[in-house]
Design an enzyme around this catalytic site. Structure first.
Site, PDB file in Angstrom:
ATOM      1  N   CYS A   1       9.989 -55.176  48.486  1.00  0.00           N
ATOM      2  CA  CYS A   1      11.014 -56.096  49.288  1.00  0.00           C
ATOM      3  C   CYS A   1      11.882 -56.702  48.391  1.00  0.00           C
ATOM      4  O   CYS A   1      12.791 -56.213  47.576  1.00  0.00           O
ATOM      5  CB  CYS A   1      10.175 -57.147  50.158  1.00  0.00           C
ATOM      6  SG  CYS A   1      11.144 -57.492  51.565  1.00  0.00           S
ATOM      7  N   HIS A   2      12.018 -58.187  48.292  1.00  0.00           N
ATOM      8  CA  HIS A   2      13.041 -58.671  47.397  1.00  0.00           C
ATOM      9  C   HIS A   2      12.300 -58.927  46.185  1.00  0.00           C
ATOM     10  O   HIS A   2      12.852 -59.754  45.069  1.00  0.00           O
ATOM     11  CB  HIS A   2      13.134 -60.281  48.202  1.00  0.00           C
ATOM     12  CG  HIS A   2      13.986 -60.369  49.303  1.00  0.00           C
ATOM     13  ND1 HIS A   2      13.544 -60.061  50.573  1.00  0.00           N
ATOM     14  CD2 HIS A   2      15.325 -60.400  49.620  1.00  0.00           C
ATOM     15  CE1 HIS A   2      14.475 -60.052  51.578  1.00  0.00           C
ATOM     16  NE2 HIS A   2      15.689 -60.433  50.787  1.00  0.00           N
TER      17      HIS A   2
END
Length: 201
Positions: A113-114
């Site tokens: 994800c991030h």
């Protein structure tokens, strides 16, 4: 059900307040099921706050403060996402140094994800094929990565995925790469599989 592939391996999960809860808890569960010893490492001690998207989730205990942690003590690194978590870690010089030590030692890293945001600062994305949350696409490309929109991508010991929906594939490839061990020029040092640089849909 334990499969023992990571018996005797130690893995660090680097996170701080604002991590996406399932992106920490599910990989930890998968690693422990494969026999690994797992430490949640954070710049702060005590507990760190998880989130379910924009809502507060559970707190998770920190096993080791970053000041007392060394990449030499671990065989692999997990970088969960959540917007706040990697954004804060990028401002922590010690956190970036910790990640950079894994990159330089060519130890396997799994980021979702991030999570890959911090790899930019740690010089860990140039020349890598990888994926992430879509908003990181240009950041990663500008840092020299080849960004693709796939469920999970594996390149020379680096495992990346886009979001919590990808966790089953992410966790499976994470365990596989961590079992293979350190990678040199895209090849695993030891373990099952070829260890060749590759991508996987």
């Amino acid at each position: 059900m334990a499969d023992g592939r990571l018996q005797g391996r130690k893995v660090a999960v680097l996170a701080t307040d604002g991590f996406e809860q399932v992106e920490l808890t599910k990989p930890v569960e998968a690693l422990k099921a494969a026999g690994a010893e797992v430490h949640v490492v954070s710049p702060k001690g005590g507990q760190i706050q998880g989130y379910n998207h924009h809502d507060k989730g559970d707190e998770v205990p920190v096993d080791r403060e970053l000041a007392q942690a060394s990449a030499q003590d671990y065989d692999g690194l997990v970088l969960p996402g959540g917007v706040i978590n990697p954004d804060q870690l990028r401002l922590e010089e010690a956190a970036i140094d910790f990640i950079r030590d894994f990159v330089r030692a060519e130890k396997p890293i799994a980021a979702i994800c991030h999570g890959p945001w911090t790899l930019i600062d740690a010089d860990g994305v140039d020349g890598k094929k990888m994926t992430s949350w879509p908003s990181l696409k240009n950041d990663l490309r500008n840092a020299g990565a080849e960004w693709v929109d796939q469920e999970v991508v594996v390149d020379g010991g680096l495992v990346t995925s886009r979001n919590p929906d990808d966790l089953p594939a992410f966790c499976a490839k994470m365990v596989e790469e961590f079992a293979e061990g350190r990678h040199h020029d895209g090849r695993a040092e030891a373990g099952a599989g070829t260890g060749e640089t590759r991508s996987t849909v």
